[in-house]
Scaffold this motif. Structure first.
Motif, PDB file in Angstrom:
ATOM      1  N   GLU A   1       0.823  -1.218   0.000  1.00  0.00           N
ATOM      2  CA  GLU A   1       0.000   0.000   0.000  1.00  0.00           C
ATOM      3  C   GLU A   1       0.854   1.264   0.000  1.00  0.00           C
ATOM      4  O   GLU A   1       0.538   2.235  -0.683  1.00  0.00           O
ATOM      5  CB  GLU A   1      -0.903  -0.001   1.233  1.00  0.00           C
TER       6      GLU A   1
ATOM      7  N   ILE B   1       2.181   2.093  -3.459  1.00  0.00           N
ATOM      8  CA  ILE B   1       1.110   2.654  -4.298  1.00  0.00           C
ATOM      9  C   ILE B   1       0.899   4.136  -3.952  1.00  0.00           C
ATOM     10  O   ILE B   1       0.811   4.996  -4.838  1.00  0.00           O
ATOM     11  CB  ILE B   1      -0.228   1.900  -4.079  1.00  0.00           C
TER      12      ILE B   1
ATOM     13  N   VAL C   1      -5.451   8.977  -4.576  1.00  0.00           N
ATOM     14  CA  VAL C   1      -6.089   7.661  -4.497  1.00  0.00           C
ATOM     15  C   VAL C   1      -6.681   7.453  -3.099  1.00  0.00           C
ATOM     16  O   VAL C   1      -6.059   7.805  -2.098  1.00  0.00           O
ATOM     17  CB  VAL C   1      -5.107   6.494  -4.811  1.00  0.00           C
TER      18      VAL C   1
ATOM     19  N   GLU D   1      -9.661   2.583  -3.336  1.00  0.00           N
ATOM     20  CA  GLU D   1      -8.995   2.401  -4.636  1.00  0.00           C
ATOM     21  C   GLU D   1      -7.704   1.608  -4.490  1.00  0.00           C
ATOM     22  O   GLU D   1      -7.397   0.747  -5.315  1.00  0.00           O
ATOM     23  CB  GLU D   1      -8.727   3.758  -5.292  1.00  0.00           C
ATOM     24  N   ILE D   2      -6.963   1.907  -3.433  1.00  0.00           N
ATOM     25  CA  ILE D   2      -5.716   1.169  -3.210  1.00  0.00           C
ATOM     26  C   ILE D   2      -6.030  -0.315  -3.027  1.00  0.00           C
ATOM     27  O   ILE D   2      -5.395  -1.183  -3.641  1.00  0.00           O
ATOM     28  CB  ILE D   2      -4.947   1.723  -1.987  1.00  0.00           C
TER      29      ILE D   2
ATOM     30  N   TYR E   1      -8.452  -1.891  -4.200  1.00  0.00           N
ATOM     31  CA  TYR E   1      -8.919  -2.428  -5.476  1.00  0.00           C
ATOM     32  C   TYR E   1      -7.749  -2.681  -6.436  1.00  0.00           C
ATOM     33  O   TYR E   1      -7.667  -3.712  -7.101  1.00  0.00           O
ATOM     34  CB  TYR E   1      -9.917  -1.422  -6.066  1.00  0.00           C
ATOM     35  N   TYR E   2      -6.827  -1.698  -6.490  1.00  0.00           N
ATOM     36  CA  TYR E   2      -5.753  -1.801  -7.477  1.00  0.00           C
ATOM     37  C   TYR E   2      -4.584  -2.677  -7.017  1.00  0.00           C
ATOM     38  O   TYR E   2      -3.881  -3.266  -7.836  1.00  0.00           O
ATOM     39  CB  TYR E   2      -5.206  -0.413  -7.824  1.00  0.00           C
ATOM     40  N   LEU E   3      -4.341  -2.722  -5.716  1.00  0.00           N
ATOM     41  CA  LEU E   3      -3.154  -3.419  -5.218  1.00  0.00           C
ATOM     42  C   LEU E   3      -3.026  -4.858  -5.733  1.00  0.00           C
ATOM     43  O   LEU E   3      -1.991  -5.210  -6.313  1.00  0.00           O
ATOM     44  CB  LEU E   3      -3.106  -3.369  -3.679  1.00  0.00           C
TER      45      LEU E   3
ATOM     46  N   GLN F   1      -4.339  -6.163  -8.350  1.00  0.00           N
ATOM     47  CA  GLN F   1      -4.174  -6.133  -9.813  1.00  0.00           C
ATOM     48  C   GLN F   1      -2.717  -5.837 -10.188  1.00  0.00           C
ATOM     49  O   GLN F   1      -2.127  -6.492 -11.039  1.00  0.00           O
ATOM     50  CB  GLN F   1      -5.077  -5.053 -10.423  1.00  0.00           C
ATOM     51  N   ILE F   2      -2.165  -4.803  -9.530  1.00  0.00           N
ATOM     52  CA  ILE F   2      -0.783  -4.427  -9.841  1.00  0.00           C
ATOM     53  C   ILE F   2       0.173  -5.563  -9.445  1.00  0.00           C
ATOM     54  O   ILE F   2       1.093  -5.906 -10.191  1.00  0.00           O
ATOM     55  CB  ILE F   2      -0.402  -3.107  -9.138  1.00  0.00           C
TER      56      ILE F   2
END
Lengths: 96, 479
Positions: free
Chosen positions: A7, A10, A21, A25-26, A28-30, A32-33
């Motif tokens: 986190e 990001i 962000v 959102e973090i 959600y994206y973490l 994926q990344i």
């Protein structure tokens, strides 16, 4: 990848890219990344010692320009592309 | 000065940004003329418009090689441009084109004298990059002029090899002299064509690990470089002694208050997310090119100082001051050549010409007196046609008006009186008017001799040749 993506990383990247962000959102994206980067992790297993990094695929020599001044477009025309100006200066929101 | 630092020592490294002397920018054909009107020198490339592509200026590469050779660097036959990413409106692309890994010049050194000691400082690298635009800040908005965006710079990075403010200032002067001699940069600190950023840290003497470094910017004179570093060293030592941590940051120097203050907390190199710029191909430099540029190298400051000492009889200090500015060294050599008297030329230039330009904040190129005029005056002194005292008045008029020594002598009626007949007449009058002193002299009181000399000089308004007066007085007092 030397870093494990978490986190804080990001947040740091978002800060450098001037993006806001939220914690949702973090979250959600973490994953994926992390997933995208894990695809590249196999590369880390390769021994790249003594291998020069490939910078251009073909060994081209850059074209050099002669030191000649040429005015290609008027200042007025370029200023018109900006949302705001003062005299011949570009005007942007305050930065300090 | 490294006076008492209470067990601490300073470590200083310097980045010098040198503006390369080209007509057009590094990646496009915009002019680099610094006197142009607002945003006069811009184009889609310098504004970073989508789809615009950079093309490297060949002159930039030549000048970088030349500077690199002057700094005793190795020149890379293959080097690359990288993008240094940061968001600030002074660079509209969102990144600065610079060099990161594999800069064009690396592993060099320079040598100079500081406080009479010979000093050698390593040059880690010298890399090419583009300058940013100029922003002017107001409370409600910021205004931008992109004339400078894309002006070619060579950033010269020293090793952390300096230990005092004095050494740092001498290092900066040495770099300026080298780039001026090679004609790759005009070296003007006030106008920003040469900018020195100083990295300063302190550590306990003997401690192998370097302390946290602070970068000082906004140093537009050599004097300020020295003062700012002295202040910063003291601030950091105080901080350490009181048990506080030094934070890595960029500080600005305020010359009015003689102190530094925080500008911003520094981003780390990895925060810039450098990567090779895909818009530009590698810079390839052939050995033939390097050899060709080597042949165009002019005499550098150090060898020139050496020649002034060895062949022209100057002291090391005199030579060091003269060579620090190429124009001053050129002026000296020309004066010396025409007057055929190096020592006298050096004396007058160091004391009187430099005194005048410092008092009037001028560069030597801006004064009205030519080297030839000065040489003419020095010849008159050498031939004892004018005395040193009168020469000084003539000099003052010459440098103020640009007139020749002869013109001023004719106008003001100055001339050293060394004509025997004329002087004998004056001496006769003086002796006739001072009968009692003449009697004293003959009675053995030789001290009154000085009185006669003074009286003759007064009668001739200081224009008599003192040697001649002495000689004639002795003769006439005997008879």
């Amino acid at each position: 990848m030397a870093h494990e993506i978490n986190e804080n990383i990001i947040k740091q990247i978002a800060h450098l890219a001037k993006l806001t962000v939220t914690d949702e959102e973090i979250a959600y994206y973490l994953p994926q990344i992390q997933k995208v980067l894990s695809h590249f992790s196999e590369l880390n297993d390769l021994d790249t010692n003594n291998i020069e990094p490939l910078i251009t695929p073909v060994d081209l020599k850059g074209y050099l320009r002669s030191d000649i001044v040429e005015k290609v477009i008027s200042t007025d025309e370029l200023l018109q592309t900006a949302p705001d100006k003062v005299g011949a200066l570009f005007k942007v929101p305050p930065v300090i | 000065m490294s006076t008492n630092l209470q067990g601490y020592e300073a470590v200083i490294g310097i980045e010098v940004h040198v503006q390369l002397k080209t007509l057009s920018k590094i990646f496009c054909s915009d002019s680099t003329d610094s006197t142009a009107g607002d945003n006069e020198n811009i184009s889609p490339i310098s504004l970073g418009m989508p789809g615009s592509l950079p093309t490297l200026n060949s002159k930039v590469v030549d000048l970088a090689i030349k500077a690199g050779l002057g700094l005793n660097c190795q020149i890379r036959t293959k080097s690359f441009f990288a993008r240094k990413n940061y968001f600030y409106p002074d660079l509209p692309k969102g990144y600065q084109i610079s060099q990161y890994e594999d800069p064009i010049c690396e592993k060099g050194f320079v040598e100079f004298f500081a406080d009479g000691m010979e000093k050698k400082v390593s040059i880690e690298r010298a890399h090419l990059e583009e300058d940013a635009g100029k922003s002017t800040h107001y409370p409600e908005h910021t205004l931008l002029n992109y004339n400078r965006a894309g002006v070619p710079l060579l950033e010269i990075v020293s090793g952390p090899d300096m230990r005092s403010a004095r050494e740092a200032a001498e290092y900066c002067k040495t770099i300026r002299a080298i780039v001026q001699y090679l004609d790759v940069c005009d070296g003007n600190l006030e106008e920003g064509s040469l900018r020195c950023d100083c990295n300063v840290s302190v550590k306990k003497i003997g401690e192998p690990k370097l302390g946290v470094k602070v970068e000082i910017k906004n140093l537009n004179s050599f004097r300020f470089i020295e003062k700012a570093i002295d202040f910063e060293i003291e601030r950091q030592v105080d901080q350490c002694l009181s048990g506080q941590k030094i934070i890595q940051e960029t500080r600005l120097y305020d010359p009015d208050k003689n102190r530094t203050f925080t500008m911003r907390v520094k981003e780390d190199a990895e925060d810039y997310r450098y990567f090779i710029d895909p818009d530009l191909l590698p810079i390839i430099v052939s050995d033939e090119k390097i050899q060709m540029i080597k042949k165009t190298m002019t005499e550098l400051p150090r060898p020139r100082a050496h020649r002034f000492v060895q062949q022209m009889g100057l002291t090391q200090d005199e030579a060091d001051i003269l060579i620090s500015d190429k124009a001053i060294a050129d002026f000296f050599e020309r004066t010396s050549e025409l007057s055929k008297n190096s020592k006298l030329s050096a004396n007058w230039i160091l004391r009187d010409v430099l005194g005048y330009i410092n008092d009037h904040h001028l560069r030597i190129e801006q004064i009205k007196m030519s080297a030839q005029s000065l040489a003419e005056l020095l010849i008159l002194i050498d031939q004892k046609i004018v005395s040193g005292k009168i020469a000084k008045s003539i000099f003052n008029d010459m440098i103020a008006t640009g007139e020749s020594a002869q013109q001023i002598i004719d106008k003001k009626g100055y001339k050293q009186v060394s004509d025997t007949g004329e002087l004998e007449k004056v001496i006769q009058d003086v002796l006739a008017a001072s009968a009692s002193q003449v009697a004293e002299y003959h009675a053995g009181k030789e001290k009154v001799f000085g009185f006669f000399v003074g009286a003759v000089m007064k009668a001739t308004k200081g224009q008599a040749d003192p040697d001649k007066v002495n000689e004639l007085l002795k003769k006439m007092l005997k008879s």
